[in-house]
Motif scaffolding. Structure first.
Motif, mmCIF file in Angstrom:
data_model
loop_
_atom_site.group_PDB
_atom_site.id
_atom_site.type_symbol
_atom_site.label_atom_id
_atom_site.label_comp_id
_atom_site.label_asym_id
_atom_site.label_seq_id
_atom_site.Cartn_x
_atom_site.Cartn_y
_atom_site.Cartn_z
ATOM 1 N N PHE A 188 2.494 47.785 79.010
ATOM 2 C CA PHE A 188 3.226 46.915 78.056
ATOM 3 C C PHE A 188 3.076 45.447 78.485
ATOM 4 O O PHE A 188 1.994 45.058 78.890
ATOM 5 C CB PHE A 188 4.691 47.362 77.916
ATOM 6 N N VAL A 189 4.155 44.656 78.406
ATOM 7 C CA VAL A 189 4.038 43.262 78.892
ATOM 8 C C VAL A 189 4.499 43.175 80.344
ATOM 9 O O VAL A 189 3.812 42.622 81.210
ATOM 10 C CB VAL A 189 4.887 42.281 78.044
ATOM 11 N N SER A 190 5.672 43.772 80.623
ATOM 12 C CA SER A 190 6.305 43.564 81.931
ATOM 13 C C SER A 190 5.369 43.944 83.078
ATOM 14 O O SER A 190 5.107 43.127 83.973
ATOM 15 C CB SER A 190 7.601 44.361 82.016
ATOM 16 N N ASN A 191 4.867 45.172 83.041
ATOM 17 C CA ASN A 191 4.050 45.600 84.182
ATOM 18 C C ASN A 191 2.616 45.091 84.108
ATOM 19 O O ASN A 191 1.945 44.995 85.133
ATOM 20 C CB ASN A 191 4.121 47.119 84.336
ATOM 21 N N ARG A 192 2.161 44.745 82.910
ATOM 22 C CA ARG A 192 0.820 44.125 82.785
ATOM 23 C C ARG A 192 0.792 42.803 83.565
ATOM 24 O O ARG A 192 -0.231 42.409 84.120
ATOM 25 C CB ARG A 192 0.542 43.884 81.296
ATOM 26 N N VAL A 193 1.934 42.136 83.594
ATOM 27 C CA VAL A 193 1.996 40.839 84.278
ATOM 28 C C VAL A 193 2.498 40.998 85.722
ATOM 29 O O VAL A 193 1.951 40.416 86.652
ATOM 30 C CB VAL A 193 2.897 39.864 83.482
ATOM 31 N N LEU A 194 3.546 41.823 85.892
ATOM 32 C CA LEU A 194 4.170 41.943 87.223
ATOM 33 C C LEU A 194 3.274 42.657 88.242
ATOM 34 O O LEU A 194 3.121 42.200 89.372
ATOM 35 C CB LEU A 194 5.506 42.698 87.089
ATOM 36 N N MET A 195 2.715 43.809 87.843
ATOM 37 C CA MET A 195 2.014 44.640 88.842
ATOM 38 C C MET A 195 0.757 43.979 89.413
ATOM 39 O O MET A 195 0.521 44.068 90.616
ATOM 40 C CB MET A 195 1.689 46.027 88.270
ATOM 41 N N PRO A 196 -0.075 43.293 88.605
ATOM 42 C CA PRO A 196 -1.213 42.600 89.223
ATOM 43 C C PRO A 196 -0.759 41.524 90.216
ATOM 44 O O PRO A 196 -1.433 41.269 91.214
ATOM 45 C CB PRO A 196 -1.949 41.984 88.023
ATOM 46 N N MET A 197 0.418 40.922 89.969
ATOM 47 C CA MET A 197 0.907 39.931 90.923
ATOM 48 C C MET A 197 1.294 40.620 92.243
ATOM 49 O O MET A 197 0.943 40.145 93.336
ATOM 50 C CB MET A 197 2.117 39.178 90.366
ATOM 51 N N ILE A 198 1.989 41.745 92.127
ATOM 52 C CA ILE A 198 2.350 42.502 93.335
ATOM 53 C C ILE A 198 1.080 42.946 94.066
ATOM 54 O O ILE A 198 0.939 42.812 95.286
ATOM 55 C CB ILE A 198 3.249 43.705 92.951
ATOM 56 N N ASN A 199 0.110 43.468 93.293
ATOM 57 C CA ASN A 199 -1.148 43.934 93.887
ATOM 58 C C ASN A 199 -1.867 42.783 94.595
ATOM 59 O O ASN A 199 -2.434 42.953 95.670
ATOM 60 C CB ASN A 199 -2.022 44.508 92.766
ATOM 61 N N GLU A 200 -1.818 41.607 93.990
ATOM 62 C CA GLU A 200 -2.478 40.431 94.568
ATOM 63 C C GLU A 200 -1.800 40.033 95.885
ATOM 64 O O GLU A 200 -2.467 39.567 96.820
ATOM 65 C CB GLU A 200 -2.452 39.266 93.564
#
Ligand code: CAA
Length: 287
Positions: A188-200
């Motif tokens: 969706f939007v939330s994890n599309r944006v949040l998770m790549p940041m966490i992964n980074e």
């Protein structure tokens, strides 16, 4: 619309938070879980949170008693009759969720909205488990800790009706939340944006850019996040973060930018899942 009673399938962190939020906003909530221990933990969480709200004068004792009285704990869906709404908050696994959707459709009749608290799985795919009820299936994505976080990300599947969407928006508002619509893409939007940041943040740690506590301090103090990304990953659960990255990798053309970082995967495989296992990026044994 004024929903009086909801069924929450799953008594884990999210199910406990959703049911508590419903109860403190005047809605009866039946928590269904086949695991008795999980139901016990949900009940103690509810009692503890209500007692804290009274001690902090955010609720009167009477309001707290009424909220507690609106909560019930059962082990099968057949014991949740009369629910006008059902929200599934079980483990993030497509097959398990589809099975639950079939059971919800069988138990809750032909009027009830069947919502899922999935954080990344396709709503259209989950709805395919109940072909006769696809128009009543919708994503209702809450955030942890549910009583505190204001957002409900509302996701329509291909066949979700306007009526179901409007009712979901209304129920979210009744629960004191701000509903925001998103389309049915993996994450969706939330994890599309949040998770790549966490992964980074894991990549930055792996590359030796800084140690975890410094990565977190930089993001907290420099970007005004309440928790740094690695602390947040532990809070969410490292297994959940890895699984969401994989759902996005598979669901978004196998784009390699969504592959989970190797350190993240290694921690999960070693059983270091974050807060819930006492060890993740950080060690929580001593609090
Ligand atoms: N349940 C209910 N209330 C809670 C709570 C919980 N589990 N945890 C904290 N709170 C309340 C506390 O009671 C406190 O309220 P009062 O002071 O009025 O009693 C308030 O929140 C602040 O808590 P603390 O003082 O203990 O700690 P804090 O100021 O550090 O805040 C936090 C804690 C609210 C968790 C804050 O750190 C925060 O907002 N962190 C980010 C959380 C976040 O990003 N969540 C989204 C995760 S992504 C997700 O959920 C979706 C997904 O798909 C992965």
């Amino acid at each position: 619309m004024s929903t009086k009673k909801i069924a929450v399938v799953g008594g884990g962190t999210m199910g406990s938070g959703i049911s508590l939020t419903a109860a403190t906003h005047g809605i009866e909530a039946v928590i269904i879980d086949i695991n008795e221990d999980q139901l016990g933990r949900a009940k103690s969480y509810h009692e503890k949170q209500c007692a804290r709200a009274v001690s902090k004068e955010r609720m009167t004792q009477d309001e707290s008693d009424k909220a507690i009285a609106r909560l019930s704990y059962v082990s099968s869906m057949s014991e949740a009759s009369g629910a006008e709404w059902a929200v599934e908050a079980a483990t993030e696994n497509v097959e398990i969720k589809k099975k639950i959707f079939t059971q919800m459709q069988e138990n809750f009749g032909n009027e009830v909205v069947l919502a899922t608290n999935t954080s990344s799985i396709s709503i259209t795919d989950l709805a395919s488990a109940v072909p006769e009820a696809e128009h009543r299936v919708i994503g209702m994505h809450f955030f942890n800790p549910v009583p505190v976080m204001k957002l409900v990300e509302v996701i329509r599947g291909d066949n979700t009706s306007e009526e179901t969407t409007a009712a979901t928006v209304a129920l979210s508002e009744l629960m004191g939340k701000v509903p925001v619509l998103a389309n049915d893409f993996a994450g969706f939007v939330s994890n599309r944006v949040l998770m790549p940041m966490i992964n980074e943040a894991f990549h930055a740690w792996s590359d030796g850019v800084a140690e975890p506590k410094d990565i977190d301090s930089i993001m907290k103090l420099g970007c005004a996040f309440p928790m740094g990304p690695l602390r947040l990953a532990d809070y969410i659960g490292l297994d959940v973060c890895r699984d969401i990255m994989m759902v996005m990798y598979k669901g978004l053309n196998q784009n390699e930018k969504y592959l989970p970082n190797e350190k993240l995967v290694a921690l999960v495989e070693a059983g270091s899942l974050g807060d819930k296992s006492g060890q993740g990026v950080y060690n929580y044994d001593k609090g």
